[in-house]
Design a protein around this motif. Structure first.
Motif, PDB file in Angstrom:
ATOM      1  N   CYS A   1       0.838  -1.196   0.000  1.00 55.53           N
ATOM      2  CA  CYS A   1       0.000   0.000   0.000  1.00 55.53           C
ATOM      3  C   CYS A   1       0.872   1.246   0.000  1.00 55.53           C
ATOM      4  CB  CYS A   1      -0.953   0.004   1.189  1.00 55.53           C
ATOM      5  SG  CYS A   1      -0.156   0.284   2.757  1.00 55.53           S
ATOM      6  N   PHE A   2       0.232   2.341  -0.300  1.00 60.77           N
ATOM      7  CA  PHE A   2       0.886   3.644  -0.320  1.00 60.77           C
ATOM      8  C   PHE A   2       0.148   4.521   0.677  1.00 60.77           C
ATOM      9  CE2 PHE A   2       1.555   1.556  -4.297  1.00 60.77           C
ATOM     10  CZ  PHE A   2       2.910   1.738  -4.518  1.00 60.77           C
ATOM     11  N   ILE A   3       0.900   5.239   1.476  1.00 57.32           N
ATOM     12  CA  ILE A   3       0.284   6.085   2.494  1.00 57.32           C
ATOM     13  C   ILE A   3       0.756   7.517   2.290  1.00 57.32           C
ATOM     14  CG2 ILE A   3       0.010   6.520   4.965  1.00 57.32           C
ATOM     15  CD1 ILE A   3       0.597   3.528   5.389  1.00 57.32           C
ATOM     16  N   GLY A   4      -0.206   8.397   2.074  1.00 53.68           N
ATOM     17  CA  GLY A   4       0.074   9.823   2.016  1.00 53.68           C
ATOM     18  C   GLY A   4       0.016  10.359   3.431  1.00 53.68           C
ATOM     19  N   ILE A   5       1.064  11.044   3.833  1.00 52.39           N
ATOM     20  CA  ILE A   5       1.160  11.544   5.206  1.00 52.39           C
ATOM     21  C   ILE A   5       1.224  13.063   5.203  1.00 52.39           C
ATOM     22  CG2 ILE A   5       2.580  11.586   7.301  1.00 52.39           C
ATOM     23  CD1 ILE A   5       3.598   8.777   6.465  1.00 52.39           C
ATOM     24  N   ASN A   6       0.350  13.682   5.971  1.00 51.64           N
ATOM     25  CA  ASN A   6       0.387  15.125   6.196  1.00 51.64           C
ATOM     26  C   ASN A   6       1.001  15.365   7.561  1.00 51.64           C
ATOM     27  OD1 ASN A   6      -0.898  16.176   3.808  1.00 51.64           O
ATOM     28  ND2 ASN A   6      -2.762  15.195   4.567  1.00 51.64           N
ATOM     29  N   LEU A   7       1.975  16.259   7.600  1.00 52.89           N
ATOM     30  CA  LEU A   7       2.634  16.597   8.855  1.00 52.89           C
ATOM     31  C   LEU A   7       1.972  17.815   9.486  1.00 52.89           C
ATOM     32  CD1 LEU A   7       6.332  16.219   7.670  1.00 52.89           C
ATOM     33  CD2 LEU A   7       4.958  14.551   8.932  1.00 52.89           C
ATOM     34  N   LYS A   8       2.142  17.972  10.762  1.00 51.87           N
ATOM     35  CA  LYS A   8       1.609  19.136  11.457  1.00 51.87           C
ATOM     36  C   LYS A   8       2.305  20.405  10.989  1.00 51.87           C
ATOM     37  CE  LYS A   8       0.149  16.552  15.517  1.00 51.87           C
ATOM     38  NZ  LYS A   8       0.409  16.244  16.921  1.00 51.87           N
ATOM     39  N   SER A   9       3.605  20.286  10.678  1.00 49.16           N
ATOM     40  CA  SER A   9       4.394  21.434  10.234  1.00 49.16           C
ATOM     41  C   SER A   9       5.533  20.929   9.357  1.00 49.16           C
ATOM     42  CB  SER A   9       4.959  22.177  11.450  1.00 49.16           C
ATOM     43  OG  SER A   9       5.880  23.158  11.049  1.00 49.16           O
ATOM     44  N   ALA A  10       5.963  21.752   8.404  1.00 50.06           N
ATOM     45  CA  ALA A  10       7.076  21.374   7.531  1.00 50.06           C
ATOM     46  C   ALA A  10       8.344  21.108   8.332  1.00 50.06           C
ATOM     47  CB  ALA A  10       7.324  22.460   6.488  1.00 50.06           C
ATOM     48  N   LYS A  11       8.515  21.791   9.444  1.00 46.22           N
ATOM     49  CA  LYS A  11       9.713  21.586  10.273  1.00 46.22           C
ATOM     50  C   LYS A  11       9.732  20.204  10.924  1.00 46.22           C
ATOM     51  CE  LYS A  11       7.977  23.828  14.502  1.00 46.22           C
ATOM     52  NZ  LYS A  11       7.443  22.626  15.071  1.00 46.22           N
ATOM     53  N   ASP A  12       8.614  19.488  10.883  1.00 43.22           N
ATOM     54  CA  ASP A  12       8.523  18.146  11.474  1.00 43.22           C
ATOM     55  C   ASP A  12       9.084  17.057  10.571  1.00 43.22           C
ATOM     56  OD1 ASP A  12       7.290  19.115  13.770  1.00 43.22           O
ATOM     57  OD2 ASP A  12       5.266  18.864  12.932  1.00 43.22           O
ATOM     58  N   TYR A  13       9.444  17.422   9.341  1.00 46.53           N
ATOM     59  CA  TYR A  13       9.897  16.425   8.361  1.00 46.53           C
ATOM     60  C   TYR A  13      11.069  15.577   8.851  1.00 46.53           C
ATOM     61  CZ  TYR A  13      11.999  14.438   4.174  1.00 46.53           C
ATOM     62  OH  TYR A  13      12.575  13.580   3.270  1.00 46.53           O
ATOM     63  N   PRO A  14      12.187  16.158   9.306  1.00 44.70           N
ATOM     64  CA  PRO A  14      13.322  15.311   9.703  1.00 44.70           C
ATOM     65  C   PRO A  14      12.980  14.294  10.796  1.00 44.70           C
ATOM     66  CG  PRO A  14      14.010  17.596   9.528  1.00 44.70           C
ATOM     67  CD  PRO A  14      12.511  17.585   9.429  1.00 44.70           C
ATOM     68  N   SER A  15      12.242  14.727  11.793  1.00 46.03           N
ATOM     69  CA  SER A  15      11.878  13.836  12.893  1.00 46.03           C
ATOM     70  C   SER A  15      10.921  12.737  12.427  1.00 46.03           C
ATOM     71  CB  SER A  15      11.241  14.637  14.021  1.00 46.03           C
ATOM     72  OG  SER A  15      10.790  13.774  15.037  1.00 46.03           O
ATOM     73  N   ALA A  16       9.913  13.116  11.650  1.00 48.35           N
ATOM     74  CA  ALA A  16       8.954  12.127  11.148  1.00 48.35           C
ATOM     75  C   ALA A  16       9.657  11.122  10.244  1.00 48.35           C
ATOM     76  CB  ALA A  16       7.814  12.825  10.402  1.00 48.35           C
ATOM     77  N   LEU A  17      10.547  11.606   9.386  1.00 45.55           N
ATOM     78  CA  LEU A  17      11.263  10.711   8.476  1.00 45.55           C
ATOM     79  C   LEU A  17      12.121   9.716   9.253  1.00 45.55           C
ATOM     80  CD1 LEU A  17      11.887   9.963   5.553  1.00 45.55           C
ATOM     81  CD2 LEU A  17      13.775  11.583   5.642  1.00 45.55           C
ATOM     82  N   ALA A  18      12.785  10.176  10.290  1.00 44.47           N
ATOM     83  CA  ALA A  18      13.614   9.282  11.103  1.00 44.47           C
ATOM     84  C   ALA A  18      12.766   8.174  11.731  1.00 44.47           C
ATOM     85  CB  ALA A  18      14.341  10.077  12.179  1.00 44.47           C
ATOM     86  N   GLN A  19      11.579   8.528  12.184  1.00 43.76           N
ATOM     87  CA  GLN A  19      10.703   7.534  12.804  1.00 43.76           C
ATOM     88  C   GLN A  19      10.137   6.563  11.767  1.00 43.76           C
ATOM     89  OE1 GLN A  19       8.194   9.242  16.145  1.00 43.76           O
ATOM     90  NE2 GLN A  19       9.062  11.108  15.230  1.00 43.76           N
ATOM     91  N   LEU A  20       9.819   7.062  10.568  1.00 43.01           N
ATOM     92  CA  LEU A  20       9.335   6.186   9.503  1.00 43.01           C
ATOM     93  C   LEU A  20      10.442   5.236   9.038  1.00 43.01           C
ATOM     94  CD1 LEU A  20       7.308   8.817   7.471  1.00 43.01           C
ATOM     95  CD2 LEU A  20       6.355   6.807   8.647  1.00 43.01           C
ATOM     96  N   LYS A  21      11.660   5.751   8.991  1.00 44.29           N
ATOM     97  CA  LYS A  21      12.807   4.940   8.568  1.00 44.29           C
ATOM     98  C   LYS A  21      13.017   3.760   9.518  1.00 44.29           C
ATOM     99  CE  LYS A  21      16.765   6.443   6.396  1.00 44.29           C
ATOM    100  NZ  LYS A  21      17.949   7.293   6.258  1.00 44.29           N
TER     101      LYS A  21
END
Length: 153
Positions: free
Chosen positions: A71-91
């Motif tokens: 499956c493919f999941i589109g993810i909306n973040l609370k803020s653009a600045k959250d990208y590095p942290s969210a990516l680390a957790q997804l990784k």
């Protein structure tokens, strides 16, 4: 290193042959393209050093390993600045096999593989939606993958 490496026709032929079978001996390629094995070796090393060839890998069939749900999941973040942290957790999630930082409807678009719909539900609820930086998700389940190919030189 330039962003786009210059490949001549021999480089392209070598690259195409290696994309079909990365284990083909250089001597066989040399005979096929009427050059020396040393020339093939030099060309391949040049493509490695310029980043055209990133490596070789074994391609596995996910279904044969029990992964029945793609499956493919589109993810909306609370803020653009959250990208590095969210990516680390997804990784850190084994189920996430690809991730893209995108424009459009989603900040991050991930490809996820699970063994079942029940496992997908657990990953969504217990892992992805628990990431504090994630505002919302949208899941698209793949029914089949009729086209899967690499780009050609």
């Amino acid at each position: 290193m330039s962003l786009n490496a210059h490949l001549d026709e021999l480089d392209k032929k070598i690259l195409n042959a290696l994309m079909v079978n990365a284990r083909v001996p250089y001597a066989e390629l040399a005979k096929k393209f009427n050059v020396s094995a040393g020339t093939i070796h030099v060309r391949v090393e040049k493509m490695k050093s310029t980043g055209v060839i990133l490596g070789t890998k074994v391609e596995v069939c996910p279904k044969k390993l029990g992964y029945d749900v793609c499956c493919f999941i589109g993810i909306n973040l609370k803020s653009a600045k959250d990208y590095p942290s969210a990516l680390a957790q997804l990784k850190a999630l084994d189920e996430v096999v690809e991730a893209y930082y995108t424009t459009g409807n989603y900040n991050i678009f991930v490809k996820l593989m699970t063994r079942s719909i029940d496992e997908l539900q657990k990953v969504l609820i217990d892992k992805i939606q628990q990431i504090e930086e994630v505002q919302s998700t949208e899941t698209l389940i793949s029914l089949q993958n009729p086209i899967s190919r690499d780009v050609h030189p």
